[in-house]
Design a protein around this motif. Structure first.
Motif, PDB file in Angstrom:
ATOM      1  N   THR A 173       0.822  -1.218   0.000  1.00 51.69           N
ATOM      2  CA  THR A 173       0.000   0.000   0.000  1.00 51.69           C
ATOM      3  C   THR A 173       0.854   1.267   0.000  1.00 51.69           C
ATOM      4  OG1 THR A 173      -0.138  -0.160   2.404  1.00 51.69           O
ATOM      5  CG2 THR A 173      -2.000  -1.021   1.161  1.00 51.69           C
ATOM      6  N   ARG A 174       2.107   1.145   0.425  1.00 52.21           N
ATOM      7  CA  ARG A 174       2.962   2.336   0.452  1.00 52.21           C
ATOM      8  C   ARG A 174       3.319   2.822  -0.951  1.00 52.21           C
ATOM      9  NH1 ARG A 174       7.081   0.122   4.800  1.00 52.21           N
ATOM     10  NH2 ARG A 174       6.584  -1.640   3.457  1.00 52.21           N
ATOM     11  N   LYS A 175       3.096   1.943  -1.948  1.00 55.64           N
ATOM     12  CA  LYS A 175       3.414   2.357  -3.309  1.00 55.64           C
ATOM     13  C   LYS A 175       2.313   3.224  -3.898  1.00 55.64           C
ATOM     14  CE  LYS A 175       6.398  -1.466  -4.550  1.00 55.64           C
ATOM     15  NZ  LYS A 175       6.245  -2.899  -4.820  1.00 55.64           N
ATOM     16  N   ARG A 176       1.190   3.330  -3.177  1.00 60.29           N
ATOM     17  CA  ARG A 176       0.072   4.089  -3.754  1.00 60.29           C
ATOM     18  C   ARG A 176      -0.074   5.438  -3.064  1.00 60.29           C
ATOM     19  NH1 ARG A 176      -4.916   0.045  -4.143  1.00 60.29           N
ATOM     20  NH2 ARG A 176      -5.829   1.902  -5.058  1.00 60.29           N
ATOM     21  N   ASP A 177      -0.613   6.398  -3.807  1.00 54.17           N
ATOM     22  CA  ASP A 177      -0.909   7.703  -3.219  1.00 54.17           C
ATOM     23  C   ASP A 177      -1.973   7.500  -2.136  1.00 54.17           C
ATOM     24  OD1 ASP A 177      -1.171  10.702  -3.177  1.00 54.17           O
ATOM     25  OD2 ASP A 177      -3.198  10.129  -3.738  1.00 54.17           O
ATOM     26  N   PRO A 178      -1.709   8.007  -0.910  1.00 53.29           N
ATOM     27  CA  PRO A 178      -2.638   7.708   0.180  1.00 53.29           C
ATOM     28  C   PRO A 178      -4.074   8.170  -0.094  1.00 53.29           C
ATOM     29  CG  PRO A 178      -0.910   9.250   0.899  1.00 53.29           C
ATOM     30  CD  PRO A 178      -0.538   8.781  -0.466  1.00 53.29           C
ATOM     31  N   ASN A 179      -4.242   9.331  -0.714  1.00 53.68           N
ATOM     32  CA  ASN A 179      -5.602   9.813  -0.966  1.00 53.68           C
ATOM     33  C   ASN A 179      -6.321   8.947  -1.992  1.00 53.68           C
ATOM     34  OD1 ASN A 179      -5.596  12.094   0.832  1.00 53.68           O
ATOM     35  ND2 ASN A 179      -4.132  13.017  -0.580  1.00 53.68           N
ATOM     36  N   GLU A 180      -5.579   8.549  -3.002  1.00 56.78           N
ATOM     37  CA  GLU A 180      -6.158   7.694  -4.040  1.00 56.78           C
ATOM     38  C   GLU A 180      -6.493   6.323  -3.438  1.00 56.78           C
ATOM     39  OE1 GLU A 180      -5.840   4.447  -6.701  1.00 56.78           O
ATOM     40  OE2 GLU A 180      -3.942   5.145  -5.859  1.00 56.78           O
ATOM     41  N   LEU A 181      -5.586   5.826  -2.578  1.00 58.30           N
ATOM     42  CA  LEU A 181      -5.824   4.550  -1.886  1.00 58.30           C
ATOM     43  C   LEU A 181      -7.110   4.625  -1.063  1.00 58.30           C
ATOM     44  CD1 LEU A 181      -4.595   1.724  -0.883  1.00 58.30           C
ATOM     45  CD2 LEU A 181      -3.771   3.034   1.073  1.00 58.30           C
ATOM     46  N   ARG A 182      -7.265   5.711  -0.320  1.00 55.06           N
ATOM     47  CA  ARG A 182      -8.437   5.852   0.551  1.00 55.06           C
ATOM     48  C   ARG A 182      -9.726   5.961  -0.236  1.00 55.06           C
ATOM     49  NH1 ARG A 182      -5.375  10.304   3.756  1.00 55.06           N
ATOM     50  NH2 ARG A 182      -3.789   8.961   4.680  1.00 55.06           N
ATOM     51  N   ARG A 183      -9.651   6.609  -1.405  1.00 61.20           N
ATOM     52  CA  ARG A 183     -10.877   6.719  -2.204  1.00 61.20           C
ATOM     53  C   ARG A 183     -11.310   5.359  -2.741  1.00 61.20           C
ATOM     54  NH1 ARG A 183      -8.520  11.564  -4.008  1.00 61.20           N
ATOM     55  NH2 ARG A 183      -7.975  10.769  -6.045  1.00 61.20           N
ATOM     56  N   SER A 184     -10.358   4.419  -2.791  1.00 60.53           N
ATOM     57  CA  SER A 184     -10.703   3.096  -3.321  1.00 60.53           C
ATOM     58  C   SER A 184     -11.114   2.127  -2.214  1.00 60.53           C
ATOM     59  CB  SER A 184      -9.517   2.527  -4.109  1.00 60.53           C
ATOM     60  OG  SER A 184      -8.497   2.136  -3.203  1.00 60.53           O
ATOM     61  N   ILE A 185     -11.155   2.616  -0.975  1.00 60.26           N
ATOM     62  CA  ILE A 185     -11.528   1.770   0.155  1.00 60.26           C
ATOM     63  C   ILE A 185     -12.669   2.436   0.918  1.00 60.26           C
ATOM     64  CG2 ILE A 185     -10.748   0.817   2.364  1.00 60.26           C
ATOM     65  CD1 ILE A 185      -7.927   0.690   1.257  1.00 60.26           C
ATOM     66  N   GLY A 186     -13.770   1.706   1.126  1.00 58.99           N
ATOM     67  CA  GLY A 186     -14.872   2.292   1.886  1.00 58.99           C
ATOM     68  C   GLY A 186     -14.491   2.426   3.348  1.00 58.99           C
ATOM     69  N   TYR A 187     -14.977   3.483   4.001  1.00 60.23           N
ATOM     70  CA  TYR A 187     -14.569   3.737   5.372  1.00 60.23           C
ATOM     71  C   TYR A 187     -15.767   4.225   6.184  1.00 60.23           C
ATOM     72  CZ  TYR A 187     -11.604   5.507   9.179  1.00 60.23           C
ATOM     73  OH  TYR A 187     -11.010   5.749  10.392  1.00 60.23           O
ATOM     74  N   VAL A 188     -16.097   3.489   7.241  1.00 61.31           N
ATOM     75  CA  VAL A 188     -17.239   3.841   8.086  1.00 61.31           C
ATOM     76  C   VAL A 188     -16.760   3.871   9.533  1.00 61.31           C
ATOM     77  CG1 VAL A 188     -19.596   3.260   8.763  1.00 61.31           C
ATOM     78  CG2 VAL A 188     -18.756   2.573   6.519  1.00 61.31           C
TER      79      VAL A 188
END
Lengths: 314, 254
Positions: free
Chosen positions: A68-83
């Motif tokens: 996951t460190r290879k990905r942009d954190p914001n882009e990573l978060r947009r691809s993961i649902g968070y509740v």
């Protein structure tokens, strides 16, 4: 699949609550995995390291083999649902605008956003006609949490992270939301990582349960029935508490139980075959002679008594 | 509920809000009319004709507008971004800025102006600088309080959904803080319009010239100057409240 590979998180100065020591764990795709444990055991820290809201001190978390460190954190978060428990709906935005948050960030066109929002509101049982234009302040706690779930599902992420999402909701609404989540999961088949401190919730929702103790030490990682039947360590036994075998009965469906044949006339007390052994136990305790007829519509499928329950639970 | 009933209720709410919308200008009009009644009872003085003519009053009124609005504009443009930076930024910075802003507010307005006179001499510029120093604190304090008051869960969910720091700030935190930010702006606007009368002492112009030229000489002149400043302050605050209504999200306004 989400893989924790020797992941640690240490905090400077104090290394008490929330720290994680050398966590290794695999979360299979399409399953609900529940992190359960006492407060401060590091379960929330572990969850937040998946979408990099917290960065690990050492070790690697990968999703489908990619670090996951290879990905942009914001882009990573947009691809993961968070509740989260507090939901965090935007109070100045309508239900529809809240649900549209991530599609909007991903620059979807308006038509596509509207269609998706309506679809999601229908899915969570809040008709868009009545709810789309409302503000969060005009919803009940349970409705808000459903909107939170819809918002997390908006761009159809493969992974959903849920941090004690039903913790602040009254028991009746919570049970309904749990059932809805299970129903929803039948449809969406996401990889869901769910954090709770409530072992009943963990057992009810999880395909697998990871029972964690301080430092996110994995005491046991197993399907709930196995956890309840064979606690691996004294810590697990202690956390499961009393009556773990009675709890486990709720996980065994009567359809899977070897019933006794009907001998003569069927007992008057009945239980529906759609129920669990726990329902059957309740009926046995109510029955004057300790026997209960398991009914499938009008048909009597068999008889349950104390012995049947005892044998089936082992 | 029938459509007619909904519409009727909507109309009533609308007319009520229109009434409230124009309550301030109406009150100011009544106040000016009443002041005119008082004006008639006061004895005329020898200086009246030199001051109470439209050329002089207009020039001082325009000067007062310029002093107030330029100062207010600078305070808004500096204070809000600075407040946001302090709210999300480092502690030492925050302590320093608040120390200066508190000092600016604690020292009497006239003291600041005299100090600036000693440094920069007479004129509108030192007056404006003084007003900016004087008016900065309410905007700073309210902006910081507004941003820090945003529910952390809302920010966490914004970041957890993949908003960048800037996106979260612009689309979530600042809109949610806007009611408090506007409260600070309105306080400062009224403060600056009132304090701008002190510009007279260091040659800043404005309605302070009118009031000062009447002191000990003509109550009529003092009354006219004071009423003009008061009316300007009330109407400017009202105008800003209209902007606030348009800008601050509904249901967030405090």
């Amino acid at each position: 699949m989400i893989t924790f590979d020797h992941v640690s998180k240490h905090y400077a100065g104090h290394d008490g609550p929330g720290a994680v020591h050398d966590l290794s764990l695999e979360i299979p795709s399409g399953e609900i995995v529940v992190f359960v444990g006492p407060s401060g055991c590091g379960k929330t820290t572990s969850l937040k390291m998946i979408n990099r809201l917290i960065e690990p001190t050492s070790g690697t978390i990968s999703i489908d083999g990619e670090d996951t460190r290879k990905r942009d954190p914001n882009e990573l978060r947009r691809s993961i649902g968070y509740v989260i428990q507090a939901i965090g709906l935007f109070p100045h935005r309508t239900v529809a605008e809240n649900v549209a948050t991530v599609p909007h960030l991903d620059h979807w066109d308006k038509q596509r956003i509207d269609t998706r929002v309506n679809e999601l509101l229908e899915l969570i049982g809040l008709p868009p006609r009545d709810y789309a234009k409302r503000l969060p302040a005009e919803l009940s706690g349970g409705e808000r949490q459903r909107v939170g779930v819809a918002r997390a599902l908006a761009v159809d992420p493969n992974i959903m992270l849920m941090d004690e999402p039903f913790g602040a909701i009254d028991p009746i609404a919570r049970e309904r939301l749990q059932n809805e989540l299970l129903r929803l999961q039948q449809v969406v088949r996401k990889t869901i990582v769910f954090v709770t401190h409530d072992i009943d919730e963990a057992v009810k929702l999880g395909d697998r349960v990871a029972l964690l103790s301080a430092g996110a030490k994995v005491e046991q990682y197993a399907p709930p029935a196995e956890l309840l039947a064979r606690p691996a360590t004294p810590a697990v036994t202690a956390f499961l508490g009393e009556a773990r075998l009675v709890r486990r009965l709720a996980l065994i469906h009567l359809r899977d139980v070897r019933l006794q044949p009907v001998n003569g006339s069927a007992p008057k007390t009945t239980v529906a075959i759609g129920g669990t052994l726990r329902d059957a136990l309740d009926a046995v305790l109510r029955s004057p002679d300790g026997t209960v007829a398991v009914v499938d519509g009008d048909r009597v499928a068999g008889v349950v008594d104390g012995t049947v329950i005892r044998l089936a639970s082992q | 509920m029938s459509v007619a009933a909904v519409t009727a209720r909507g109309t009533r709410r609308l007319s009520l809000s229109w009434l409230r919308l124009f309550a301030v200008p109406a009150a100011v009009g009544i106040g000016i009319a009443a002041s005119f009644g008082v004006f008639q009872t006061l004895a005329p003085g020898p200086a009246d004709s030199g001051v109470l003519n439209s050329t002089f009053l207009e020039s001082r009124f325009v000067g007062h507008l310029a002093l107030s609005f330029i100062s207010f504009g600078i305070v808004a443009l500096v204070g809000v971004p600075l407040g946001v930076l302090i709210a999300i930024g480092a502690r030492p910075f925050r302590v320093l800025v608040f120390l200066l802003a508190n000092l600016g507010q604690a020292v009497p307005g006239i003291g600041i102006l005299v100090l600036l006179y000693a440094w920069l001499g007479l004129g509108a510029e030192p007056t404006i600088i003084g007003l900016v120093i004087f008016g900065l604190l309410p905007v700073l304090r309210n902006t910081v309080a507004g941003i820090n008051g945003v529910d952390p869960a809302v920010i966490e969910s914004a970041r957890g959904m993949g908003m960048t720091r800037l996106q979260a700030l612009l689309s979530v935190e600042i809109p949610l803080a806007s009611a408090l930010i506007f409260a600070g702006l309105r306080t400062t606007l009224v403060l600056v319009i009132g304090t701008a009368t002190l510009g007279n002492f260091i040659g800043g112009g404005g309605l302070g010239d009118v009031i000062a030229s009447g002191i000990n000489r003509s109550d009529r002149i003092v009354l006219v100057g004071a009423v003009m400043v008061a009316a300007l302050a009330l109407l400017a605050d009202w105008a800003l409240s209209l902007v606030e209504r348009a800008v601050v999200p509904k249901r967030i306004s405090a």
